[in-house]
Design a protein around this motif. Structure first.
Motif, mmCIF file in Angstrom:
data_model
loop_
_atom_site.group_PDB
_atom_site.id
_atom_site.type_symbol
_atom_site.label_atom_id
_atom_site.label_comp_id
_atom_site.label_asym_id
_atom_site.label_seq_id
_atom_site.Cartn_x
_atom_site.Cartn_y
_atom_site.Cartn_z
ATOM 1 N N CYS A 1 -1.584 10.569 -1.257
ATOM 2 C CA CYS A 1 -0.895 9.425 -2.134
ATOM 3 C C CYS A 1 0.161 9.723 -3.257
ATOM 4 N N CYS B 1 -5.806 -1.091 -1.536
ATOM 5 C CA CYS B 1 -5.460 0.085 -2.605
ATOM 6 C C CYS B 1 -6.022 -0.766 -3.873
ATOM 7 N N HIS B 2 -6.478 0.184 -4.813
ATOM 8 C CA HIS B 2 -6.862 -0.603 -6.143
ATOM 9 C C HIS B 2 -5.619 -0.896 -7.115
ATOM 10 N N PHE B 3 -4.369 0.030 -6.700
ATOM 11 C CA PHE B 3 -3.245 -0.380 -7.364
ATOM 12 C C PHE B 3 -2.066 -0.718 -6.598
ATOM 13 N N CYS C 1 -10.914 6.811 -2.089
ATOM 14 C CA CYS C 1 -9.758 6.112 -1.317
ATOM 15 C C CYS C 1 -9.423 7.357 -0.283
ATOM 16 N N LYS D 1 1.352 7.691 -5.243
ATOM 17 C CA LYS D 1 0.948 7.043 -6.318
ATOM 18 C C LYS D 1 0.112 7.565 -7.248
ATOM 19 N N PHE D 2 -1.096 8.183 -6.366
ATOM 20 C CA PHE D 2 -2.051 8.803 -6.880
ATOM 21 C C PHE D 2 -1.611 9.808 -7.899
ATOM 22 N N HIS E 1 0.780 -1.262 -0.001
ATOM 23 C CA HIS E 1 -0.109 -0.006 0.188
ATOM 24 C C HIS E 1 0.712 1.381 0.091
ATOM 25 N N PRO E 2 0.623 2.168 -0.783
ATOM 26 C CA PRO E 2 1.473 3.505 -0.846
ATOM 27 C C PRO E 2 1.854 3.963 0.479
ATOM 28 N N CYS F 1 -9.733 6.132 -7.907
ATOM 29 C CA CYS F 1 -9.343 6.407 -6.542
ATOM 30 C C CYS F 1 -10.297 7.269 -5.789
ATOM 31 N N PHE G 1 -6.804 7.948 1.329
ATOM 32 C CA PHE G 1 -5.463 8.235 1.397
ATOM 33 C C PHE G 1 -5.026 9.058 0.148
ATOM 34 N N ARG G 2 -6.264 9.353 -0.826
ATOM 35 C CA ARG G 2 -5.690 10.033 -2.305
ATOM 36 C C ARG G 2 -5.204 11.282 -2.201
HETATM 37 S S1 SF4 Z 1 -6.276 3.442 -3.986
HETATM 38 FE FE1 SF4 Z 1 -5.366 5.115 -5.319
HETATM 39 S S2 SF4 Z 1 -5.264 6.698 -4.159
HETATM 40 FE FE2 SF4 Z 1 -5.762 4.990 -2.484
HETATM 41 S S3 SF4 Z 1 -3.749 4.373 -2.073
HETATM 42 FE FE3 SF4 Z 1 -4.194 3.273 -3.906
HETATM 43 S S4 SF4 Z 1 -3.248 4.332 -5.342
HETATM 44 FE FE4 SF4 Z 1 -3.358 5.794 -3.763
#
Ligand code: SF4
Ligand code: SF4
Lengths: 690, 326
Positions: free
Chosen positions: A649, A681-683, A643, A651-652, A603-604, A663, A645-646
């Motif tokens: 984040c 996390c989606h990614f 999300c 990664k976002f 997770h980021p 996200c 955390f976006r």
């Molecule tokens: S879902 Fe999107 S915003 Fe949330 S942690 Fe994962 S990459 Fe970051």
């Protein structure tokens, strides 16, 4: 390098304070110097004299302090100056950043005004000019929207922002020397990383020399050029970071380095604690102050206090009679002078996790607090989503580390489990029973099997009760006879490494580490199965902390305990936990075995968290690239959509627009990775950060 | 902020009305103005006493509710009723508020400032001789009844006057009514003001300084004071600008309440020095069964408490950004 004359030079500084028991010799012969652009780290545990030295440099000690020695700023002696002359130097040539930025700013003046004040004391600026400069400074230290925020009061700033403002104030007059006294100790680890970054930048802008005072060997490893280790009011070893970290030649430094839990040393093994406690500064024993705790002390050590000099076979000064032997290949191997306790094997370790029974299962736990407004008639204006649907389990013989920064909901989670939940939904099952419906005898049985140890042992122990009564109390409540209690109490003391004869002593007669051992003994009195540990070592010095961590590990193996270990310090958790749950804003964002979470954080947020933890390893620190999070933790009353955390984040930011939409709109559920490792996390994708 | 204050004002006005009504009932039931006429020489005819009492709405035989209604109606129209001697309560009231204000204005300002400064100074010099002396002195003052202080001052004034040979310090009344010139009257007023002011100041300084000393001690060890000095402020400047400002905060409500309540609380001082202010009126009106006057003083006290509450809120918000409502 050696050509540039030092900006600040302290020679043979002595400070003592009068006290009822006699003079407290807080600093006994400290010497150091820093050149412009250089960073000196002064490391020591509480009471080592590191902060007192820095206050002495600035002339900020109380008038009762007796100060001797010399403090020279560019060759000018400061100790001879009176308070009037010192005011010209303070804040202009030497600036200071203090530990707790909330109490260090005056609550009734706006942050901008306080910076303006600092500017106008030393510079001939009119109000408008100073205001403009203050806003520039706030911008420089990374305060968003500085023109507006300058009008805010300290209580309207977060801890990280306050510390940024403190740094802005410190660099306002372009100082020659910045003294930073534990500047990141009160902050969360991701904020600490940000602040260290700002300090670096402040140094680049001003070209100042920095003296960084800390108890944390990790913080200075990547930040300082040289370090000085202090013990009992004296420097005991000093040199470049590489010399001190890789070639320590003084047992205290060696012990300190061995006792810090590290994120990067492959997890579960016992730490090497330093036995005993630092000596009292009122009547120091003759000889080396470390002798009582030193594993290689000799008669000479107990008679003569060693000087800080470069010893045979070394290239940096140490204060130890046996330094010349403490070299790789010498007669004493620094790696082995401290006995490394074996890590006991728990019986549960040999059983696969799936086959062990769960002792605690939390499923979909939710706890929201109404946010009230109004003085007389309260009305609900929102909701604090302290715990927002979390699930995890702990199996027999296992330690789950629940980590997260302040405000993430870990304390609420713990209280829900301990106080029997009042949460809106979700279940908490302990030893197979849903605790919500428990009554009478069943509840009492649960109380016996589920015990807790709190952070502050002094607050948790009744100061008027002797230790014997403190330990006997839970036994009495559960109907033990007087004789059985009398037999059990010394046994408990022995189990936690205390002298069984000390049953009559009061908590105040024990040191911090010993008091925490008493708390542990009390929790163990009824032979529980699950112990909840709430930041059990965060109030302790590292050399003491290691011993308590080892004890916990040993007890767990011996008594087949399970632990729920709540902590903010990831390095500590790395050493004790089998499984890790990372919390962010009321949710568990990543959960899995310690190997998986630390080895392949997915997770980021976990990645950023881990990358923010400093390692006590200068070379690694220099090479590491930090994932810096922007901003502060959002309030749990104002959770972002999708999300949570976006908005921070990393990664976002790197995603393309369609992925970002996901996200933004879809709240990620925990998704399975390898084994039972999940990340919300989606990614999710593993990255190595340590 | 404005709306918040308005709401509080409305709440408080209701409280003032309730307090005033209760005071009226209490006074009307327990005081008996008829007794004032008993034993007069020559005796007054019962019928004429009753007529007078009825006239003033003071007749205890009239049901209290009826009397109250009459009184309340008057109050609603700005008429506080008649005194037992037939005077207008309104006139007496206005006169006495004036006297009290003249007596208290200077004394409370000096007393508050003095209390804050002495307290802060004591804290800075904790355990030194000067701190010990002020601490001891203030406890001595606080332990002494007000009238003892007032009478002592009076005796000292007499000694001084004797030594000088003529009356430099006056100790009865507000000024010498026999004088004419503006300058002379002003001087006479000052001569009369000296002792009662001194009495009130001494007591207030003693009280406030204790509070101020302890809040200042809390602030002295604070980190922000250290920061202020680390910036380059001298100890003095840091203490005045950062220390005192913060340490005064918790004392403000106490200060405001005490000062405002002195309006009806300076009874002894007024009596002993012959000032006919509100405090004296309260005591006198009770002893003369003066129901309407007692009710007026009661209402005034309640009103003054209301003002104190608002004032301390406003002051506090002005001084402490942390409580400001945005
Ligand atoms: S879902 Fe999107 S915003 Fe949330 S942690 Fe994962 S990459 Fe970051
Ligand atoms: S001088 Fe002796 S006691 Fe002190 S650290 Fe060295 S070996 Fe240990």
């Amino acid at each position: 390098m050696s050509e540039t004359p030092p900006a600040l030079e302290v020679t043979d500084l002595h400070v003592s304070f009068p006290s009822e028991a006699g003079p407290v010799r807080a600093v006994r012969g400290v010497s150091f110097s820093v050149r412009p652009g250089e960073v000196l780290g002064i490391v020591g545990e509480s009471g080592s004299g590191k902060s007192v030295s820095s206050l002495a440099v600035l002339g900020l000690l109380p008038e009762t302090a007796d100060i001797k020695g010399s403090v020279k700023l560019h060759g000018r002696e400061l100790l001879e100056l009176d308070d009037r002359d010192m005011t010209e130097i303070r804040g202009k040539d030497i600036a200071m950043v203090f530990q707790d930025p909330l109490s260090a700013l005056t609550p009734v003046y706006s942050v901008g005004d306080q910076i303006v004040e600092a500017l106008r004391i030393h510079q001939d600026l009119d109000k408008a000019q100073a205001r403009k400069r203050a806003v520039e400074l706030l911008d420089l230290v990374g305060i968003p929207d500085p023109a507006r925020r300058a009008g805010a009061f300290p209580h309207e700033f977060s801890g990280g922002m306050r510390q940024r403002a403190m740094i802005a104030m410190a660099i306002a007059n372009d100082p020659e020397v910045i003294i930073a006294d534990e500047p990141t100790t009160a902050l969360d680890v991701t904020i600490q990383a940000q602040i260290l970054d700002v300090l670096k930048k402040a140094q680049e802008v001003t070209g100042a020399a920095i003296v960084m005072i800390t108890h944390d060997l990790g913080v200075v490893a990547g930040f300082a050029d040289r370090v000085q280790v202090m013990y009992a009011g004296r420097p005991v070893e000093t040199g470049t970071v590489d010399d001190v970290y890789y070639r320590p030649r003084m047992p205290y430094t060696i012990g300190l380095l061995g006792s810090i839990p590290r994120l990067d040393d492959g997890g579960r093994h016992a730490l090497t604690p330093i036995d005993g406690n630092p000596p009292s500064l009122v009547d120091l024993p003759a000889g080396c102050p470390f002798a009582a705790r030193c594993p290689i002390a000799t008669d000479l050590c107990r008679r003569v206090e060693p000087e800080l000099t470069v010893r045979e076979g070394g290239n940096h000064p140490t204060a130890c009679h046996r330094s010349h032997e403490l070299v790789a290949g010498g007669s004493l191997d620094p790696a082995t002078i401290y006995p490394v306790p074996p890590l006991p094997k728990a019986p549960a370790d040999s059983v696969p996790r799936e086959d062990r029974t769960p002792v605690l299962e939390v499923d979909g736990l939710v706890k929201h607090f109404p946010l009230l407004y109004g003085a007389v008639v309260k009305r609900k204006v929102g909701e604090v989503r302290a715990v927002d649907g979390i699930s995890f389990d702990i199996r027999e013989g296992e330690t789950l580390g629940l980590v997260g920064e302040s405000g993430c909901g870990k304390t609420t989670t713990l209280l829900e489990i301990l106080d029997l939940p009042s949460g809106q939904s979700g279940t908490v099952t302990v030893f197979g029973k849903d605790i919500r419906g428990l009554k009478g005898a069943e509840r009492k049985a649960l109380r016996r099997d589920l015990q807790v140890v709190f952070q502050d042992p002094m607050a948790a122990l009744d100061p008027r009760m002797p230790v014997g009564d403190i330990l006997g109390e839970p036994l009495k409540t559960h109907g033990w006879s007087r004789d059985r209690i009398a037999a059990r109490v010394p046994e408990l003391l022995g189990q936690v490494g205390l002298d069984p004869d000390h049953v009559d002593r009061f908590p105040a007669e024990f040191s911090g580490g010993q008091r925490q051992r008493i708390s542990i003994a009390r929790a163990l009195a009824l032979e529980p199965k699950l112990v909840v540990l709430d930041e059990p070592v965060s109030a302790l010095d590292v050399s003491i902390q290691a011993g308590v961590l080892n004890l916990l590990d040993e007890l767990k193996a011996r008594m087949n305990l399970s632990y729920l270990f709540v902590a903010h310090d990831l390095s500590v958790v790395r050493h004790i936990a089998d499984r890790i749950a990372v919390m962010y804003l009321g949710r568990i964002v990543e959960l899995g075995s310690a190997e998986a979470v630390f080895g392949a954080p997915s997770h980021p947020y976990t990645q950023a968290l881990l990358s923010a933890v400093p390692l006590p390893d200068p070379r690694k620190e220099r090479e590491r690239r930090r994932i810096l999070l922007t901003g502060d933790l959002p309030s749990p009353a104002d959770v972002p959509t999708g999300c949570r955390f976006r908005n921070r984040c990393p990664k976002f930011a790197s995603l393309d627009e369609s992925d970002r939409g996901r996200c933004r709109e879809e709240d990620p559920a925990p998704t399975g990775l390898a084994g039972d490792h999940t990340a919300a996390c989606h990614f999710a994708a593993a990255v190595t950060v340590v | 902020m404005g709306r918040y204050l308005l709401r509080r004002l409305i709440n408080h006005v209701a409280l003032v009305l309730i307090a005033a009504s209760l005071t009226y009932f209490l006074a009307a039931i327990s005081l008996n103005p008829r007794a004032n006429f008993a034993g007069r020489n020559p005796p007054v005819a019962a019928s004429s006493v009753t007529a007078t009492l009825n006239d003033y709405n003071l007749n205890p035989d009239t049901p209290v509710v009826v009397r109250f209604a009459h009184w309340a109606n008057g109050v609603a129209h700005g008429d506080l009723g008649r005194t037992v001697t037939g005077g207008e309560v309104n006139d007496e009231f206005a006169r006495r508020v004036g006297v009290s204000t003249r007596l208290l204005l200077i004394a409370t300002i000096l007393g508050s400032i003095g209390g804050v400064l002495v307290g802060a100074w004591g804290a800075i010099r904790q355990y030194r001789t000067s701190d010990r002396v002020t601490t001891l002195a203030s406890f001595f003052v606080l332990a002494m009844p007000v009238f003892v202080i007032a009478v002592t001052f009076k005796l000292w004034a007499i000694d001084i006057n004797d030594a000088v040979g003529h009356k430099v310090i006056e100790y009865t009344g507000e000024y010498d009514p026999g004088l004419t010139g503006t300058g002379e009257i002003l001087l006479s007023r000052l001569q009369h003001l000296l002792l009662p002011s001194l009495t009130l100041i001494v007591i207030q300084v003693a009280l406030y300084s204790r509070y101020q000393r302890s809040t200042m001690l809390d602030v002295l060890g604070s980190d922000f004071l250290r920061t202020a000095r680390a910036k380059g402020l001298s100890r003095r400047a840091a203490l005045m600008k950062h220390g005192l400002r913060t340490a005064v905060l918790p004392v403000v409500p106490l200060l405001v309440y005490n000062v405002v309540l002195l309006f009806t609380g300076a009874t002894f001082t007024e009596k002993i020095y012959g000032w006919h202010g509100m405090g004296e009126w309260l005591v006198n009106s009770i002893s003369t069964n003066d129901v309407n006057a007692v009710a007026a003083v009661g209402m005034f006290t309640a009103f003054v408490v209301l003002i104190a509450g608002l004032l301390s809120d406003v002051l506090y918000a002005a001084l402490d950004p942390r409580v400001r409502v945005r």
